[in-house]
Design a protein around this motif. Sequence first.
Motif, PDB file in Angstrom:
ATOM      1  N   VAL A 280       0.861  -1.183   0.000  1.00 31.72           N
ATOM      2  CA  VAL A 280       0.000   0.000   0.000  1.00 31.72           C
ATOM      3  C   VAL A 280       0.895   1.229   0.000  1.00 31.72           C
ATOM      4  O   VAL A 280       1.853   1.310   0.770  1.00 31.72           O
ATOM      5  CB  VAL A 280      -0.930   0.024   1.225  1.00 31.72           C
ATOM      6  N   GLU A 281       0.595   2.193  -0.875  1.00 34.36           N
ATOM      7  CA  GLU A 281       1.400   3.406  -0.965  1.00 34.36           C
ATOM      8  C   GLU A 281       0.554   4.620  -0.591  1.00 34.36           C
ATOM      9  O   GLU A 281      -0.613   4.712  -0.983  1.00 34.36           O
ATOM     10  CB  GLU A 281       1.945   3.594  -2.384  1.00 34.36           C
ATOM     11  N   PRO A 282       1.114   5.562   0.156  1.00 39.16           N
ATOM     12  CA  PRO A 282       0.388   6.811   0.403  1.00 39.16           C
ATOM     13  C   PRO A 282       0.358   7.659  -0.861  1.00 39.16           C
ATOM     14  O   PRO A 282       1.252   7.592  -1.703  1.00 39.16           O
ATOM     15  CB  PRO A 282       1.219   7.481   1.501  1.00 39.16           C
ATOM     16  N   GLY A 283      -0.689   8.439  -1.000  1.00 39.95           N
ATOM     17  CA  GLY A 283      -0.808   9.326  -2.145  1.00 39.95           C
ATOM     18  C   GLY A 283      -1.308  10.687  -1.730  1.00 39.95           C
ATOM     19  O   GLY A 283      -1.891  10.852  -0.651  1.00 39.95           O
ATOM     20  N   GLU A 284      -1.085  11.679  -2.560  1.00 37.68           N
ATOM     21  CA  GLU A 284      -1.542  13.040  -2.324  1.00 37.68           C
ATOM     22  C   GLU A 284      -2.391  13.474  -3.510  1.00 37.68           C
ATOM     23  O   GLU A 284      -1.985  13.311  -4.655  1.00 37.68           O
ATOM     24  CB  GLU A 284      -0.367  14.001  -2.168  1.00 37.68           C
ATOM     25  N   ILE A 285      -3.553  14.022  -3.232  1.00 40.74           N
ATOM     26  CA  ILE A 285      -4.442  14.484  -4.295  1.00 40.74           C
ATOM     27  C   ILE A 285      -4.336  15.999  -4.416  1.00 40.74           C
ATOM     28  O   ILE A 285      -4.604  16.728  -3.458  1.00 40.74           O
ATOM     29  CB  ILE A 285      -5.897  14.090  -4.007  1.00 40.74           C
ATOM     30  N   TRP A 286      -3.927  16.454  -5.599  1.00 44.86           N
ATOM     31  CA  TRP A 286      -3.809  17.881  -5.877  1.00 44.86           C
ATOM     32  C   TRP A 286      -4.605  18.203  -7.136  1.00 44.86           C
ATOM     33  O   TRP A 286      -4.588  17.447  -8.103  1.00 44.86           O
ATOM     34  CB  TRP A 286      -2.350  18.285  -6.120  1.00 44.86           C
ATOM     35  N   ARG A 287      -5.282  19.337  -7.133  1.00 47.61           N
ATOM     36  CA  ARG A 287      -5.900  19.839  -8.355  1.00 47.61           C
ATOM     37  C   ARG A 287      -4.801  20.336  -9.279  1.00 47.61           C
ATOM     38  O   ARG A 287      -3.998  21.189  -8.917  1.00 47.61           O
ATOM     39  CB  ARG A 287      -6.877  20.976  -8.032  1.00 47.61           C
ATOM     40  N   ALA A 288      -4.765  19.789 -10.493  1.00 44.79           N
ATOM     41  CA  ALA A 288      -3.686  20.126 -11.433  1.00 44.79           C
ATOM     42  C   ALA A 288      -4.008  21.411 -12.183  1.00 44.79           C
ATOM     43  O   ALA A 288      -5.179  21.714 -12.440  1.00 44.79           O
ATOM     44  CB  ALA A 288      -3.485  18.987 -12.422  1.00 44.79           C
ATOM     45  N   PRO A 289      -2.992  22.161 -12.542  1.00 43.58           N
ATOM     46  CA  PRO A 289      -3.211  23.271 -13.478  1.00 43.58           C
ATOM     47  C   PRO A 289      -3.544  22.711 -14.854  1.00 43.58           C
ATOM     48  O   PRO A 289      -3.537  21.499 -15.050  1.00 43.58           O
ATOM     49  CB  PRO A 289      -1.867  23.998 -13.468  1.00 43.58           C
ATOM     50  N   THR A 290      -3.841  23.567 -15.793  1.00 44.47           N
ATOM     51  CA  THR A 290      -4.196  23.124 -17.133  1.00 44.47           C
ATOM     52  C   THR A 290      -3.096  22.262 -17.730  1.00 44.47           C
ATOM     53  O   THR A 290      -1.918  22.607 -17.698  1.00 44.47           O
ATOM     54  CB  THR A 290      -4.456  24.327 -18.045  1.00 44.47           C
ATOM     55  N   ILE A 291      -3.501  21.119 -18.260  1.00 44.89           N
ATOM     56  CA  ILE A 291      -2.571  20.214 -18.946  1.00 44.89           C
ATOM     57  C   ILE A 291      -2.620  20.545 -20.432  1.00 44.89           C
ATOM     58  O   ILE A 291      -3.695  20.549 -21.046  1.00 44.89           O
ATOM     59  CB  ILE A 291      -2.955  18.742 -18.710  1.00 44.89           C
ATOM     60  N   ILE A 292      -1.475  20.841 -21.016  1.00 40.03           N
ATOM     61  CA  ILE A 292      -1.395  21.245 -22.416  1.00 40.03           C
ATOM     62  C   ILE A 292      -0.733  20.128 -23.215  1.00 40.03           C
ATOM     63  O   ILE A 292       0.404  19.735 -22.942  1.00 40.03           O
ATOM     64  CB  ILE A 292      -0.596  22.543 -22.577  1.00 40.03           C
ATOM     65  N   ILE A 293      -1.479  19.602 -24.193  1.00 34.74           N
ATOM     66  CA  ILE A 293      -0.952  18.591 -25.111  1.00 34.74           C
ATOM     67  C   ILE A 293      -1.218  19.101 -26.520  1.00 34.74           C
ATOM     68  O   ILE A 293      -2.344  19.086 -26.994  1.00 34.74           O
ATOM     69  CB  ILE A 293      -1.614  17.220 -24.924  1.00 34.74           C
ATOM     70  N   ASP A 294      -0.167  19.578 -27.185  1.00 34.66           N
ATOM     71  CA  ASP A 294      -0.340  20.182 -28.497  1.00 34.66           C
ATOM     72  C   ASP A 294      -1.307  21.359 -28.316  1.00 34.66           C
ATOM     73  O   ASP A 294      -1.067  22.234 -27.491  1.00 34.66           O
ATOM     74  CB  ASP A 294      -0.848  19.143 -29.509  1.00 34.66           C
ATOM     75  N   SER A 295      -2.436  21.385 -29.067  1.00 32.88           N
ATOM     76  CA  SER A 295      -3.419  22.457 -28.878  1.00 32.88           C
ATOM     77  C   SER A 295      -4.551  22.042 -27.946  1.00 32.88           C
ATOM     78  O   SER A 295      -5.508  22.801 -27.746  1.00 32.88           O
ATOM     79  CB  SER A 295      -4.008  22.869 -30.237  1.00 32.88           C
ATOM     80  N   LEU A 296      -4.437  20.873 -27.357  1.00 34.45           N
ATOM     81  CA  LEU A 296      -5.452  20.381 -26.425  1.00 34.45           C
ATOM     82  C   LEU A 296      -5.219  20.960 -25.041  1.00 34.45           C
ATOM     83  O   LEU A 296      -4.096  21.016 -24.560  1.00 34.45           O
ATOM     84  CB  LEU A 296      -5.400  18.851 -26.368  1.00 34.45           C
ATOM     85  N   ARG A 297      -6.305  21.390 -24.406  1.00 38.06           N
ATOM     86  CA  ARG A 297      -6.250  21.894 -23.038  1.00 38.06           C
ATOM     87  C   ARG A 297      -7.159  21.042 -22.170  1.00 38.06           C
ATOM     88  O   ARG A 297      -8.348  20.880 -22.484  1.00 38.06           O
ATOM     89  CB  ARG A 297      -6.698  23.361 -22.974  1.00 38.06           C
ATOM     90  N   ILE A 298      -6.626  20.493 -21.095  1.00 38.60           N
ATOM     91  CA  ILE A 298      -7.403  19.652 -20.189  1.00 38.60           C
ATOM     92  C   ILE A 298      -7.417  20.323 -18.828  1.00 38.60           C
ATOM     93  O   ILE A 298      -6.374  20.540 -18.218  1.00 38.60           O
ATOM     94  CB  ILE A 298      -6.805  18.235 -20.077  1.00 38.60           C
ATOM     95  N   ASN A 299      -8.620  20.643 -18.340  1.00 35.77           N
ATOM     96  CA  ASN A 299      -8.768  21.413 -17.112  1.00 35.77           C
ATOM     97  C   ASN A 299      -9.366  20.582 -15.983  1.00 35.77           C
ATOM     98  O   ASN A 299     -10.051  19.589 -16.209  1.00 35.77           O
ATOM     99  CB  ASN A 299      -9.669  22.623 -17.366  1.00 35.77           C
ATOM    100  N   ASP A 300      -9.107  21.028 -14.771  1.00 29.99           N
ATOM    101  CA  ASP A 300      -9.775  20.530 -13.570  1.00 29.99           C
ATOM    102  C   ASP A 300      -9.550  19.048 -13.320  1.00 29.99           C
ATOM    103  O   ASP A 300     -10.478  18.314 -12.980  1.00 29.99           O
ATOM    104  CB  ASP A 300     -11.280  20.813 -13.635  1.00 29.99           C
ATOM    105  N   VAL A 301      -8.331  18.613 -13.487  1.00 26.61           N
ATOM    106  CA  VAL A 301      -7.978  17.218 -13.219  1.00 26.61           C
ATOM    107  C   VAL A 301      -7.400  17.105 -11.814  1.00 26.61           C
ATOM    108  O   VAL A 301      -6.491  17.852 -11.449  1.00 26.61           O
ATOM    109  CB  VAL A 301      -6.942  16.692 -14.238  1.00 26.61           C
ATOM    110  N   GLU A 302      -7.913  16.178 -11.037  1.00 30.71           N
ATOM    111  CA  GLU A 302      -7.330  15.892  -9.735  1.00 30.71           C
ATOM    112  C   GLU A 302      -6.379  14.706  -9.894  1.00 30.71           C
ATOM    113  O   GLU A 302      -6.801  13.597 -10.246  1.00 30.71           O
ATOM    114  CB  GLU A 302      -8.419  15.592  -8.708  1.00 30.71           C
ATOM    115  N   VAL A 303      -5.107  14.942  -9.643  1.00 31.76           N
ATOM    116  CA  VAL A 303      -4.064  13.947  -9.849  1.00 31.76           C
ATOM    117  C   VAL A 303      -3.647  13.367  -8.501  1.00 31.76           C
ATOM    118  O   VAL A 303      -3.491  14.107  -7.521  1.00 31.76           O
ATOM    119  CB  VAL A 303      -2.842  14.569 -10.556  1.00 31.76           C
ATOM    120  N   VAL A 304      -3.477  12.055  -8.453  1.00 25.55           N
ATOM    121  CA  VAL A 304      -2.972  11.390  -7.254  1.00 25.55           C
ATOM    122  C   VAL A 304      -1.471  11.184  -7.437  1.00 25.55           C
ATOM    123  O   VAL A 304      -1.040  10.464  -8.344  1.00 25.55           O
ATOM    124  CB  VAL A 304      -3.661  10.032  -7.018  1.00 25.55           C
ATOM    125  N   TYR A 305      -0.668  11.827  -6.594  1.00 26.79           N
ATOM    126  CA  TYR A 305       0.796  11.732  -6.676  1.00 26.79           C
ATOM    127  C   TYR A 305       1.320  10.768  -5.619  1.00 26.79           C
ATOM    128  O   TYR A 305       0.790  10.695  -4.507  1.00 26.79           O
ATOM    129  CB  TYR A 305       1.440  13.107  -6.453  1.00 26.79           C
TER     130      TYR A 305
END
Length: 369
Positions: A280-305
């Motif tokens: 079992v690993e501990p994780g941290e959930i943070w709201r990510a800033p905009t993810i930019i892939i080419d011209s694609l913008r992905i918003n409001d992603v909660e990432v588990v680090y």
Amino acid sequence: MDLCARAGSDNSCYGPGVRGGFAHSCVQLARRRWTHGLWQTLLAGVGVTALAGTATAPTPPPDQQPSSPTLSREQSLLFALPTTRDHIGRVVVQATVNGRGPFRFIVDTGATHSTITPDLVRTLGLKPSEAPTVILNGITGTTQVSAVMLDKLQTGDLIIVGLLVPVVWAPIMAGADGIFGAAGLTEKSLSVDFQRNRVEISGGVQAAVRAQALKIHAARVTHGLMVLAIQIGGVHAFAVIDTGSERTLGNLALRDALNERRRAGTVAQVTSVYGATAQVEPGEIWRAPTIIIDSLRINDVEVVYGDFHVFKVWDMQEKPAIILGMDVLGTVGSLGIDFKNQLIYLTSSTAATQTFKPPASLAAPNQIR
């Protein structure tokens, strides 16, 4: 072409827990390694990410694993299930095993090795090895499981013969009979139409999809992973396309790079990450800033680090990296992956964008300057 997808931003669990996925395994199409008489396969087993306050038990041992739930007729007809606010989508294909079926296999672009469930082993009358013979590298660690030999696994016009597969049960299966490791594909393409409920593995992405889609060049790296170059909060990173992972996961290198740019005083949610292994690993959930892939913008992603074992397996622990799971991928209209030419095709889904507009109370936490 400027697409915008919004991933789920609420903090509720999807079902019994928010789950990761098979992030990687090694199939006969890829390199095999023998260690002390055991076949070592690089399978980042099903990871279960339990959000704060919703602890989920690890996967039970084989003799305690429950049978897969029986699917209704409507459920059995779902293949390209999109991600909505209260449900993480998935990608499923029909497959035959040893001439029998069809059975339902979850398509996992982060895994090169296919797996089957204990239920399917019993249905096919196969006899797994008496002692664990396969070493699996999972999201959080390693374990040993039994394996069976399949004479033939077929989906569409793709046929794989003489395939040794681990026998694995995990919560993400949810009625599926196995995992199809799509990262082992070299000449085929995967086409997923979330709006029309269609999934196809064929010789190429359909011309109609190519004409409408944003085309992004990917890189094929070690273990057959399809990786994109991205920017997130001004940080350059790598993104693994993983249809087998429910949640988007990040490594510590990315978390630390983003924390240097984060507003002082913001605090992460703490969580526990379970996998198909006992670790079992501990994780941290943070709201990510905009993810930019080419011209694609992905918003409001909660990432588990976290310090997840799979990033070490992939040799991605030192540079910022992220696993894009179905919480993000399932919000597009369609997804096409041309493994031969290393191209990703994405079309927009207006409905998904509207669905994932976060409530005002969730719009502020963990933002980057």
